[in-house]
Structure formats: C-alpha cells, structure tokens
Design an enzyme around this catalytic site. Structure first.
Site, PDB file in Angstrom:
ATOM      1  N   LEU A  15      -3.710  -5.614  -5.789  1.00  0.00           N
ATOM      2  CA  LEU A  15      -2.657  -4.615  -5.624  1.00  0.00           C
ATOM      3  C   LEU A  15      -1.503  -5.128  -4.752  1.00  0.00           C
ATOM      4  CD1 LEU A  15      -1.882  -1.641  -6.184  1.00  0.00           C
ATOM      5  CD2 LEU A  15      -2.921  -1.084  -3.989  1.00  0.00           C
ATOM      6  N   ASP A  16      -0.269  -5.031  -5.258  1.00  0.00           N
ATOM      7  CA  ASP A  16       0.938  -5.419  -4.526  1.00  0.00           C
ATOM      8  C   ASP A  16       0.949  -6.893  -4.139  1.00  0.00           C
ATOM      9  OD1 ASP A  16       1.748  -2.800  -4.744  1.00  0.00           O
ATOM     10  OD2 ASP A  16       1.106  -2.223  -2.752  1.00  0.00           O
ATOM     11  N   GLN A  17       0.152  -7.706  -4.833  1.00  0.00           N
ATOM     12  CA  GLN A  17       0.070  -9.131  -4.482  1.00  0.00           C
ATOM     13  C   GLN A  17       0.519 -10.029  -5.635  1.00  0.00           C
ATOM     14  OE1 GLN A  17      -0.908 -10.325  -1.439  1.00  0.00           O
ATOM     15  NE2 GLN A  17      -0.950  -8.198  -0.794  1.00  0.00           N
ATOM     16  N   GLY A  65       0.808  -1.220   0.000  1.00  0.00           N
ATOM     17  CA  GLY A  65       0.000   0.000   0.000  1.00  0.00           C
ATOM     18  C   GLY A  65       0.835   1.260   0.000  1.00  0.00           C
TER      19      GLY A  65
END
Lengths: 286, 286, 286, 286
Positions: free
Chosen positions: B229-231, B203
């Site tokens: 997101l960001d995964q 995040g």
C-alpha cells in the site's frame, strides 16, 4: 535611507479572549507608539491567539523602558510575551563542518545587509573554514569532536557561547548531533538545516534515501533543534524537481541550493522576530 | 490538424551494450521509419539502458506488422520491449468513491482531447456520480464494497474489466484498497493518487497528519498501485505551500488542485507511453 | 460545521494617521465584536494606510446595523471604507465564449463550496455552453456580438446585469472586449483572465507571441477590467515552465491549467473581500 | 570517482531528413564510440532537426582525431555541427561592476566543481572586487569606462580576451552595454543576466518598473547577448512571488537570489554543450 525612529516588535500568544487586539493597540497608542504592522492568528480548534505587532516610537522615548512596560502589559493580559527592539542585533554563532555552501551563503548575505545580527564566531570540528572565517574577520574556533571527547567538546562550546553572549546558533550543515544537555544548557534558539523534506527521510544520508525511493522532488527543511533529532518545529521547507536522470551527486548539487535558500529564509524570519513556537509547530508572520 | 501518418512508440530496457542506439535506429531506418523523438538513459551504477523511441512510418506500411517486427528486434537484442501504435487508444476504467474532483477533472481533460484513450466505464462503491457519468455517456457500475463483500465485489470488478478489455485502471480517489489478488489478476497498470508527498504521510488521513506535524508544504503523489500500500513506483509528485493560517479544511481544498494536476499528468505520461518501471522506480521520458 | 455567528469584514484605506489600529479595534470591541483576523499595510513612500479587519458579532446583534455603524466610523476617520457581511453571497455573472475550461472550473469549484457567491447567470456570444449551464441549473443568455451589434449587445447585457442585481462579472475567456462605456455603466467589479504574464504579451494571441519569442515560462494574469485593455490592476499571476519541445498547442494546453488556477484564486480573494485597489495596483490580504 | 574514458559531445542542427539518427549513431558505433546520451528534437513547423549526442570513446582512441572526423561526418550530412571534448574546459572571463552577488555565486560554484571551465580573469569598471578576485587567485583587470573612453576600453577588453584565449564572457551584472562591434569582434558567446522576466521590463531599472506596475511575480532572464539590447536568445528564466508588502528594496533582495540561480543554470548548460541557438531562440537539451 534616512535614519528612522526606533521600532519595537512584540510577539504574544495565549488563550483567546475578547478585545485583545483593542487592548494591545490601545496600550501602544496611549504610550505614543504608532503601529507599522500588526498581524494576528487564532487557532480556532485550540482557542489560542497569536499576535505579532511592530510599532515605531517617538524620538524622545526610551525604547528599553517601553519594552519593559509592554512586557508588563502582556503579562497582565495573561499572554506569553516576547518584546524586542527592532534592529537590536543578536549575536550569532555558526556551527559548521566541511560542507561550506551554507556557511558562505550566510556570510555573504550578512555582508549584503540581509541579516540584522552580528555573526560573532564560527565553531567547527574541522579546520577547513578557518582561513575563510578569518578573511571575513570572524573569529574561528576549532573544537574537534570524537565519540570520547564529545561531552568535553560541548562543554567548551557552551562556555564559548556564554562568554560571547550568543543568542542564536545556526547549524550550517554541522555534521554532529547536539546533545539534549547542550540544547538545554544553551537555552537559546538553535536553527538546523536538514537536507530532506521532513518528515520524509529523517536521519542520515537523505539524498541517498530519496534516490533509492525514486521520489520526483527533493527537499530541505529548516527547523529549531530539539532533543528529538530532526523532529523540532519546522520553520521553512522547499523542494526542487529531480528526474531519473539525476544521480545521487546531482541530488547533492541541487540540494545545496535548496539548503542555502531554505536556511537563509528561516534565519531572516527568526532575526526579524517573526516566529512563534507553539505545540512543536511554528507560526510565521511573514 | 491534417491527418498524420501513423506513429510507433517503443520502450526498451535491459543490460547496457555497445551500439544499442545504432542498432535500434538502424533497424527503424531500414524498415522505412523516420525517428521523430528518441531519448535514452543509462543507469550508470546498475549498468541498465532505457530507451524510448517514436517514429513515423510510410503511409503504405502496416503499423501492426511493424510493431511485431520491432518486438522481435528488441527481443533479439535481449531487451525488455514494449511497442505501441501511437494514438491506438487503450480502454480505461475510472474507480471513484464520493470525492469527485479528480473524476470531473479527468473527464473534462479527456473531452478536451488531452488523453489519447477511451474512458470506457466508471466503477464506484457509491451512487453519487452515476448521473454525472451517464450525462457524459460513460457507463457507470455501482459495486458496493463492505468488509464482508469485498472479495465478491472485486470478482465482479475483475469480470467487468476483462469483459470490457480494460488496459488501465485509474483510482481517482477511490477510497478502497485494491487487494494484491485483484492487482495480480487484473495484470494491467493501475494508477493511484495519494494525497501526500510520499513517503511522508502514507496511509489514512494524510492532510490531518500534515497539519499535526506542522509541515509548510503539502503534496500529492501519483503512483502505480502494487500490493504494498502506497509503496508502488512513483510517477509524479507536486507540492503546494501552506501556512499556520490554514486549517485542515484549507489543506483539503488546496490539496484537491494538487491531486487533480498530479494525477492528470501521470495519466497523460502513461497514455503517451512515456513511463518505464524499473526497480520499483519510474523512468519518465517527458 | 456548526452554524457560526455572523462575521463582518471591513476594508479601509486612506492617509496614514497615528492610532488608526487602536481606534478601529477599540470601536469593534466597544460594539461587542471580537476580531478574528486583522491585517494592515502601510505604503511608506505614499503615506497610505490599508487595513482589512474581520470580526464576529454577538448572536443578538444585527449585522446590518453594525455595518452601517462601522461605515460611519470609517468615514469619520477619513478613510475610504467598504464593509461586508461575511457569507452574504454576491450574485455573479459569468461571461464566456467557446473555450470552456475556466467555465467548467468555476462551476465545479462553486459546487464544491469554494466560492461564497451565487452564480446567477451565464452570458455568451455562442450557444456552445447552453446545455452545460442548464444542466447545472444556471440560466444561460445567448447574446451574439458582431461589430455592428456590439453596442446593442452591451445594452442588452447591462439590462440583464441590472435586473439580476449582479455584483461581479467574471470574464472566463470571454473573447470580446467590454467597452469603457459598458464597464462604467455596470459600475461593479469585473475580473478578467489574460493568458500571459502581463505586461508581457498583452493583446491578441499571447501564446503565439510567447512561442515566437522563445520564452521559457508562460503565464496567466487575473486582473480587474478597466477601459485600458489588459492594463487593469493585477490581482494574481502565475507561470508554468515550457521548453523548446512545446508547440503552440502544448502552450495552449498547459496554459489552460494556469488560467483556471489563476482566475479561481483571484475570484476567491475577491469574494472573501481580500482585495483593495489603489493606484491601479492591488493590495491582497491573503 | 574513478577516472572515466573521454567523452565527446556533438550538437547538430539543420534541415530534417530521413535516417539522421541512424546515420549519426551508426557512425559513432562504427568508430568505436558508445552513446551515453542522445536527444533530438524536430521543429515540425520549420522542418528543422536538432540533436545532441554524447558518447564515450575507447581509451586507445584520440579524442581530437575523432572530433575532426565527426565534424566531417556532420558536414557531409549537411548539418551545422559543433563538436567538443567533454571536460575540455573553456577559459571564461567574468565581467562585473559593483553588484557582487552573481560574482561570488559563480566563483563559489566553480570552486565547488559545478562548472567545467577555467575562470581565467575578471574584468571590471570598478575596483571593488579586486581583492576578492585576487584572494581566489583570479587575475583582475580594472578597465574604467566613461562615455568618452568606451571605445578604447572595449579595445583593451578585446585584446585581453584574445590574448587569454577566452571562449565565454559572463556578464555578471556588468552595468555597461557591450557594443555591437565588441560582440562581433569577440565572436564567442556572451551570457548576460537581466533582472526581469523578459520581454517584460527590458531596459533600465526593471525592479522599479515591476513595482510601479504592481506585478505579483518578479523574474530574471539569462540570455546570449546580441547587438539588440535585452533581445538575445533566452536560455533560462525564473520568477519569485512578491506582494504589496514588498518595497523596491525587497524586490532587489529577492531578485538577487533569482539572478544568481538563473545565471548559474544558464552557464552550466552552456558549459555542458547543451544549448543550440536557432532563430533567435534556444534549444536546451537538459
């Protein structure tokens, strides 16, 4: 090495004010001390000042008197002040379960003279390391822990720590959670090694978590234990590279080296009075 | 360097079966190829086999014909198969906002010959890097993004990527989230650099999160962008040591070097066809 | 950031004596300064004391007067003393040949605000970087060097450095050896980057030497240039892992990152007045 | 873990020729083997091919017969070929003097299952580690060495190694130089740990050399012993950061960790048949 004159180490923290370094170093000079190292840090945002100062004293002086006198000096400056006589070895208890790599590593480093402390006893919820402890001449206390007996076991541990005048507990892969009441009652520092790069993979089975996530580095974190599990002030962290070729077992093996090195470094810094805790973080004067 | 004969790189993955290495290498030998490198990995738990094999072909052979033929070979073995002609440079788009360190780093490495690709265009929601892009002869597309205009902006970006035949998007600190629809429609790989050691500090404002937590290492993670997101699958990660002396600004400065190095390594591996994605993780044949 | 009050940095070294820290910090306090950082080191074997102290001064005070006054204070204590006004940016000359990675890296870091200095000019024995220098607004001086013209070229360089009031030369992969006469006449610090882990692989073609020897790590060393080639005081060193898979070309590529990072770190420490030279070694107050 | 079927590991090296991978993997397939890992490397300049291949065999097959058969296959291809049955643990002798950190580290790793070998005996020129060896159940042989008795001592050592069928000697900080005659007569690999980043600081007292030179990193090098002192093929190297604050004693302490980790990694790779020696360098299939 030739015997050296006694040294004193002071850690101060508190609201920043003009002339602190001058006042502290002036006091030491006037009282016959000679500064060997001094290091300070200001948290600019918070307006807080941190200092570690180490000085040698004349052979004729009494280090205990000087520590008391300096404690009063620090208090009069409005600073939180801890003073220790360098080389005055605290008594340490190692808590361990079955995984023995950190245990052996700590003992061997201690025997090699890396840790200025007295390893006074070993506490374990298993008998596996009884013979090894005794072969090193360290008393071993077998205190089993079950869900039902946990409170009682902690009471027994606390009595032992008190009776043996323990100033530091090292959780060397001790696979039980020490309760908030235990930590509060003990009242002395407790260092834990967690086998991940916190805050990633807190809780159980971090190597399995890391493997499932597909990270490319595994880590280890040494921190002071607090009532919030795996959330205490971080002292030291390190990582090692892994690849898709590594199974969970490989991560466990590589992690052992990380855990040993990271815990040992944190313990040494603690014993050398290099760590100040502030705002759930650490200032490490390395 | 003397011109060398063309090379083909194949990536295969699928259920393990006996004799796969022999079948693949036998096919290559029979078709006049000479294996330069071959590397394979078996996920023992999942029973999945991964292979990267790179071979040179006779000067007389047509590399395109051979890639088609090998594709058929891989299919007949029941393996997911990607084949590329080594040195056939994909066309790349860099997405960037105002932070320019990754942008400059990528361009300079590309000019130094480190990346086998064609940097075809730059897309930005700011005009800051327009002059720099143009000075390198790279078309610059200013596509502003607001909450309201986001869908429209993405449509414009997608049209551009299609028109320019882009095979890879690099998010070089592009401070907008690409929507799931964008990623799905583009259908080609997108590499993002996140300025933390994921899964820690996903995040926004990861350096502020790291500073607040008091960690002793900061990190950077290059990963394929996915709708989560960001995964997405992690390609590469690295860390740098920090101390209590470092302000958030210091973390940002140190982090720039981490981000540059980590992103560049991930991009190079991707362009050299070294990465297989499986189970939201990557197998990197380095 | 809000404008901050001026700061002064002093570096002191000399024979150890009791009360030095107290005297220095007392002087600063009495003269209205507030110590921001102070760090000292004693070489126990040699009996030498080293200190770096940084303080802020009242807005009304004149930093130049205070530096003169402190210089006198240090002299009276019998210490070798260097005093600088923090943020007073020295003028820097970059010497470069054809390899441009350190050149670009230095310029981009400077533009990003990482270096408190003024890059005043570029000197090169080739024309390759003329356009790049000028595009950044930095005067470029093409001074070719041949065996015969070397003395003349150095005279030209020295005149330029003097005329431009240069306080630091950075050899950013400048492929000429600066003569002892040059270094002596210039009389200001010169930082060089050598592409090996000195003292291993001094001299020419270190990556070829490393490849031939079969080492598993390559290195880079930033050091002050002295008349003894590659023997000057080491400021910073770093290494990167290599394997048998890496050709000399790979070593060169990996080495570029090492060289950039190592040189940039050394330059930053120098510009922040963190380096004391003693006994052909450096004390780095980082 | 469930018992697994036997595995065979082969290391091949020799002049490159077309179809080698296909021939080797085809042979394994036809003989009922299933390749688990295979890795190869071509030294493009020298035209030499290196391969490590590991395969599992059917439960009914006899691994000894298959190793003989594969040896013949490798010979017929004109390749230098070594074949081992994975998990067939070689017998190892540890040579040690007084420094005990590598000794303890090796023993503990072995006990933890990290080394597929049998530590059959300890040889020392001092009695210090006799009790520790015996407490682990490992025969200890005290063989003092003086200038005069060296030849005799080596004869005694060689007789012991032969009688005990030793396949690997580990010099775990053994402070005697093994003579060329010893190494030649023994005829099996000998791994040494040198406490510097070779080729820097070969010979005696490397930490003192490093301190005097003012380097910023210390190193350790594990290599095969050859008649040229500290010049044998390098297997593994690592470094640790030091500063001007570190005395020689600190270097020695930090170096212990480096030596342990570096030696252990080299020993593990050797025992897993991952190392090929070529041109006084190593190819490590890690």
């Amino acid at each position: 090495m030739a015997p050296r004159s006694p040294r004193i180490v002071a850690l101060l923290s508190g609201p920043d004010q003009k002339g602190l370094v001058a006042k502290v170093s002036g006091w030491i000079f006037e009282n016959g001390g000679n500064i060997i190292h001094a290091d300070q840090h200001r948290d600019q945002e918070a307006g807080v000042f941190f200092q570690r100062v180490e000085w040698s004293i004349d052979d004729g002086s009494d280090p205990r008197e000087m520590t008391s006198a300096f404690q009063a000096c620090g208090d009069s400056l409005g600073m939180k002040t801890q003073v220790a006589i360098s080389g005055q070895a605290p008594r340490v208890a190692i808590f361990v379960s079955k995984f023995d790599h950190c245990f052996h590593d700590l003992i061997l480093r201690w025997k090699a003279g890396e840790f200025p402390c007295e390893i006074a006893l070993v506490v374990s919820n298993h008998r596996n390391l009884e013979a090894a402890s005794k072969s090193h001449g360290i008393p071993f206390h077998y205190i089993p822990v079950t869900k039902e007996s946990k409170a009682e076991a902690e009471a027994q541990q606390l009595a032992l720590l008190k009776q043996e005048d323990i100033g530091l507990v090292i959780m060397a892969r001790y696979m039980q959670i020490l309760s908030p009441i235990f930590l509060d009652t003990f009242g002395q520092p407790t260092i834990n090694i967690h086998h991940s790069f916190l805050p990633a993979f807190a809780g159980a089975r971090p190597y399995h978590q890391a493997h499932a996530k597909g990270v490319k580095l595994i880590g280890a974190t040494a921190h002071y234990a607090t009532p919030d599990l795996d959330q205490g002030p971080i002292i030291h962290q390190d990582v090692a590279r892994i690849s898709h070729r590594n199974s969970v077992e490989d991560l466990v093996r590589k992690g052992r080296d990380l855990e040993k090195m990271t815990l040992a470094q944190a313990v040494r810094w603690h014993l050398e009075n290099r760590i100040l805790v502030y705002d759930n973080k650490t200032v490490v004067f390395d």
